[in-house]
Design an enzyme around this catalytic site. Structure first.
Site, short mmCIF file in Angstrom:
data_model
loop_
_atom_site.label_atom_id
_atom_site.label_comp_id
_atom_site.label_asym_id
_atom_site.label_seq_id
_atom_site.Cartn_x
_atom_site.Cartn_y
_atom_site.Cartn_z
N GLY A 214 -3.08 1.94 10.81
CA GLY A 214 -3.79 0.78 11.33
C GLY A 214 -3.48 -0.46 10.50
O GLY A 214 -3.27 -1.55 11.02
N TYR B 136 -1.22 -1.09 1.58
CA TYR B 136 -0.93 0.23 0.98
C TYR B 136 -0.04 0.10 -0.24
O TYR B 136 1.03 0.68 -0.29
CB TYR B 136 -0.24 1.14 2.01
CG TYR B 136 -1.16 1.74 3.04
CD1 TYR B 136 -1.99 2.80 2.73
CD2 TYR B 136 -1.18 1.25 4.35
CE1 TYR B 136 -2.82 3.37 3.69
CE2 TYR B 136 -2.02 1.81 5.32
CZ TYR B 136 -2.82 2.88 4.97
OH TYR B 136 -3.64 3.43 5.91
N HIS C 134 -5.88 -0.14 -0.27
CA HIS C 134 -5.75 1.28 0.10
C HIS C 134 -4.95 2.11 -0.91
O HIS C 134 -4.90 3.34 -0.78
CB HIS C 134 -5.06 1.41 1.48
CG HIS C 134 -5.84 0.81 2.61
ND1 HIS C 134 -7.16 0.44 2.49
CD2 HIS C 134 -5.50 0.55 3.90
CE1 HIS C 134 -7.59 -0.04 3.65
NE2 HIS C 134 -6.59 0.00 4.52
#
Lengths: 213, 213
Positions: A148, A154, A160
């Site tokens: 998503g 990331y 994340h």
């Protein structure tokens, strides 16, 4: 080469569905044999439970790991699991195509691993057949997924965390654990925010990788 | 304090079942209110699919994330999911009790997260309600699990890698993502190789943690 694609998305027209179709077409064009386990279409039973073991070794206490080994020895494996095991044995390469949900597989795909990768089939604890001695040695595996969030979320600095660390868990504790070689993953990050053109670039990138797999 | 235990093991007499019972008894003795979601006994539907969305916003293309937000707004949430959401809202602390299978939740528990932690309920992408602004802010969460392998296999030098890195993914990308505070995990490593006495020591250790939670 024989390629098994284990595909898990509830919507055929999703990007994951498109990637699965593109892989099938590209691999077929290149002369490979392809089988697809479309888990949603198959209504794959996700939950490992006592019903999976018609010939229990211990009817008092249910220990999945021990019952798996017993079921393999007795050949008492449910048909749906047996068919997936046969595909795994047939395959030189297994591609997992899925959306990342909660930093892991969707439950239906997690349940494919839980139910198919038996003790005594994909690994054997009693005989220490794992990692370098894993029963699925010689086969390759590859993660292909969508997220998503965009790539920049990331990273080590992003909220994340670095995706490579997460991927290492899949590659090492799943693929390498059973003896398979993990190929570099393919991912499309944050496709929801992409233009049609950007998606095409990603699909071309995927096709190139699949062509040379 | 209100405590929800989400419990996932197919065998009532397993160590996970014992830990669940011990948590219920200990918390009750301490004056807390406890509810248990025993996913195997409930025959929890693990797979997020179109059937979960009786009033689709887009009947052509199924996008779970968008349909979740729409279902929350319409109040069109299936009864089994609604009941779990109510328990989550009621709870001050959620304990996940499970065996680690393939370095993650068993599929039935993964499916509890997939189906209950809706966009618009546990997080809200459109309004950037996540992490510090997560809708479940003020609640605590705790992992309590068993592993097949002993602790020494879960280290940087061990074959499985350091377990703390894996735990960080659960705590951060699941609990903290929705705004909850992650408590230190509890784990029993390799119980299959323990003596009865060693298991008792572990159970006592668990009881002490639960008493002071």
């Amino acid at each position: 080469m024989n390629v098994l694609i284990v595909y898990a998305h509830p919507e055929r027209e999703s990007l994951n569905g498109t990637l699965k179709d593109l892989a099938v077409d590209t691999l077929t064009d290149e002369g490979h044999q392809v089988q697809v386990s479309d888990l949603y279409s198959m209504k794959w039973k996700a939950v490992l439970d006592e019903e999976d073991f018609p010939e229990r070794m211990n009817k008092e206490l249910f220990n999945p790991i021990l019952e798996q080994l017993n079921a393999v020895k007795k050949g008492a494996i449910p048909q749906d699991i047996k068919e997936e095991m046969d595909k795994v044995l047939w395959a030189d390469l297994i591609i997992f195509q899925f959306p990342i949900w909660w930093s892991n597989f969707p439950a239906i795909l997690k349940g494919w691993v839980d139910r198919v990768f038996y003790n005594g089939f994909a690994f054997n604890l009693a005989e220490m057949q794992l990692y370098g001695n894993g029963p699925l040695k010689g086969k390759k595996a590859m993660l292909s997924f969508t997220t998503g969030a965009p790539r920049e979320l990331y990273t080590d600095e992003g909220p994340h965390g670095e995706i490579e660390v997460l991927i290492k868990y899949f590659n090492h504790l799943l693929f390498e654990f059973v003896g398979m070689e993990a190929l570099p993953y393919f991912a499309i990050f944050g496709p929801g925010d992409m233009t049609e053109e950007e998606r095409e670039v990603e699909l071309d990138r995927f096709q190139e990788i699949i062509k040379n797999v």
